[in-house]
Motif scaffolding. Structure first.
Motif, PDB file in Angstrom:
ATOM      1  N   ASP A 265       0.849  -1.182   0.000  1.00  0.00           N
ATOM      2  CA  ASP A 265       0.000   0.000   0.000  1.00  0.00           C
ATOM      3  C   ASP A 265       0.882   1.229   0.000  1.00  0.00           C
ATOM      4  O   ASP A 265       2.083   1.136  -0.302  1.00  0.00           O
ATOM      5  N   GLN A 266       0.354   2.405   0.342  1.00  0.00           N
ATOM      6  CA  GLN A 266       1.142   3.627   0.237  1.00  0.00           C
ATOM      7  C   GLN A 266       2.312   3.654   1.195  1.00  0.00           C
ATOM      8  O   GLN A 266       3.261   4.427   1.012  1.00  0.00           O
ATOM      9  N   ARG A 295      -2.533   2.280  -3.886  1.00  0.00           N
ATOM     10  CA  ARG A 295      -1.689   3.480  -3.830  1.00  0.00           C
ATOM     11  C   ARG A 295      -2.071   4.427  -2.698  1.00  0.00           C
ATOM     12  O   ARG A 295      -1.208   5.043  -2.074  1.00  0.00           O
ATOM     13  N   TYR A 296      -3.352   4.609  -2.483  1.00  0.00           N
ATOM     14  CA  TYR A 296      -3.823   5.627  -1.536  1.00  0.00           C
ATOM     15  C   TYR A 296      -4.544   4.933  -0.384  1.00  0.00           C
ATOM     16  O   TYR A 296      -5.745   5.072  -0.211  1.00  0.00           O
ATOM     17  N   ARG A 298      -3.877   2.948   3.713  1.00  0.00           N
ATOM     18  CA  ARG A 298      -3.077   2.439   4.818  1.00  0.00           C
ATOM     19  C   ARG A 298      -4.026   1.721   5.763  1.00  0.00           C
ATOM     20  O   ARG A 298      -5.237   1.981   5.763  1.00  0.00           O
TER      21      ARG A 298
END
Length: 382
Positions: A265-266, A295-296, A298
């Motif tokens: 993840d990010q 990508r965006y 957590r």
């Protein structure tokens, strides 16, 4: 090895119960009470932290090298930032979500003494008054407000109702369980993950399965604001698997069916060995699965590492369409998550050295390389 079956009706019942209890981050006492009562009913021992995170321990053959499986009870919401001269309420969001997703949502405002109902509206809500401006006005939290369903037409009337800055605002879920297995609701993130975890716990408890190490089932209460599992892992925990939502959208590989295993993840990649162990358990158990990268995004895993925990982490998800909006999932993904959770809890320990915080290189892992790894290295697992 025989694995207990997951009861989908129990899973749905728990999800419905969780969704019926408002729990924006910071207003989670009631949902914590519900979960602890249900854990007691199924005979699962548990403890609660000062603020309300829940740790239920399924005792295994040994304590050292325990595994944590984590989901979060808190949801998105909002806080009253300002009481306007009109008696309406300006908001700031709890968690990261779009004001556009909040427009026209019904909501409950929790005052110090009770609650009031209302609707989140754009500033220009009436087409009969503003015509095309209802479509061209800006989107964002400064451009929405709560219309309170009471005589609140100025600041004095709002104050008389008990409305104050800092009041919590919980969003109605609008939940629907469809006969074809689809579930549509707000706040499936992460109450669906909590329900799947509870279904796995009940299946293990009912069957009396043996696990090689203690399994810490943890319900966190502040994931949506980033602190989640930062302070809830005990020292014995060597590995942590978070259960949360995946994102089914253009450019993603997530699905509303089966388990979506997040590779990164990010914050960065999840643990190589633990992640691939979960993939292998899916393959061995015939559990539909796919990989994805977010990508965006957590999760509780990131907060645990940032809080100083030296543990292996992984993330398993149920695919969600329109995450942090009016979400949709499928029961198939939730039962798949629960099945994988049980299989992981019962699986053999493969990296024995992880039970110690510090150890020599004996039994240390390796990853594919050229030349080939040493013969005594452990290729994968936890």
């Amino acid at each position: 090895m025989t694995f207990p079956e997951i009861d989908p009706e129990y899973l749905k019942a728990q999800l419905a119960a969780l969704l019926a209890i408002p729990s924006p981050t910071g207003y989670t006492d009631n949902v914590v009470r519900h979960v602890t009562e249900e854990l007691a009913r199924i005979g699962m021992g548990h403890q609660v932290t000062r603020r309300g995170a829940i740790l239920a321990c399924y005792k295994g053959k040994q304590t050292e090298g325990a595994r944590a499986i984590v989901a979060h009870l808190d949801t998105l919401g909002a806080t009253v930032k300002r009481i306007k001269e009109t008696g309406r309420l300006e908001l700031v969001p709890i968690g990261t979500w779009a004001a556009r997703a909040a427009e026209y949502c019904r909501c409950t405002i929790y005052t110090d003494d009770g609650s009031l109902r209302g609707t989140i509206l754009p500033l220009k809500a009436s087409g009969h008054t503003f015509n095309d401006e209802v479509d061209t006005q800006p989107a964002g939290w400064p451009h929405v407000e709560v219309r309170v369903d009471a005589e609140s037409f100025n600041q004095a009337e709002a104050a008389a109702l008990g409305l104050r800055i800092g009041d919590f605002v919980a969003i109605d879920t609008g939940t629907e369980f469809l006969d074809n297995g689809f579930i549509v609701s707000r706040q499936l993130d992460d109450k669906a993950g909590c329900a799947a975890m509870m279904a796995a716990m009940k299946a293990m408890q009912d069957a009396g399965v043996e696990t090689p190490v203690d399994i810490h089932f943890i319900f966190t209460i502040a994931e949506e604001v980033g602190s989640g599992a930062s302070s809830v892992l005990l020292d014995d925990v060597a590995a942590m698997v978070s259960i949360d939502n995946g994102t089914t959208a253009e450019g993603q590989n997530s699905s509303e069916f089966g388990v979506t295993i997040c590779m990164a993840d990010q914050v960065g990649p999840f643990d190589y060995h633990l992640t691939r162990k979960l993939i292998r358990l899916c393959e061995e158990g015939g559990i539909r699965h796919q990989r994805d990268v977010f990508r965006y995004y957590r999760s509780d895993s990131a907060s645990a590492l940032e809080g100083g925990a030296d543990v292996r982490t992984a993330l398993i998800t149920f695919g969600v369409d329109a995450s942090h909006g009016y979400e949709r999932i499928h029961l198939h993904a939730l039962t798949s998550i629960a099945e994988l959770t049980v299989r992981y809890a019962m699986s053999a320990v493969e990296i024995g050295r992880d039970a110690a915080e510090l150890a020599d290189m004996h039994g240390f892992t390796s990853q594919p390389s050229d030349p080939a790894p040493m013969a005594d290295a452990v290729p994968q697992g936890d």
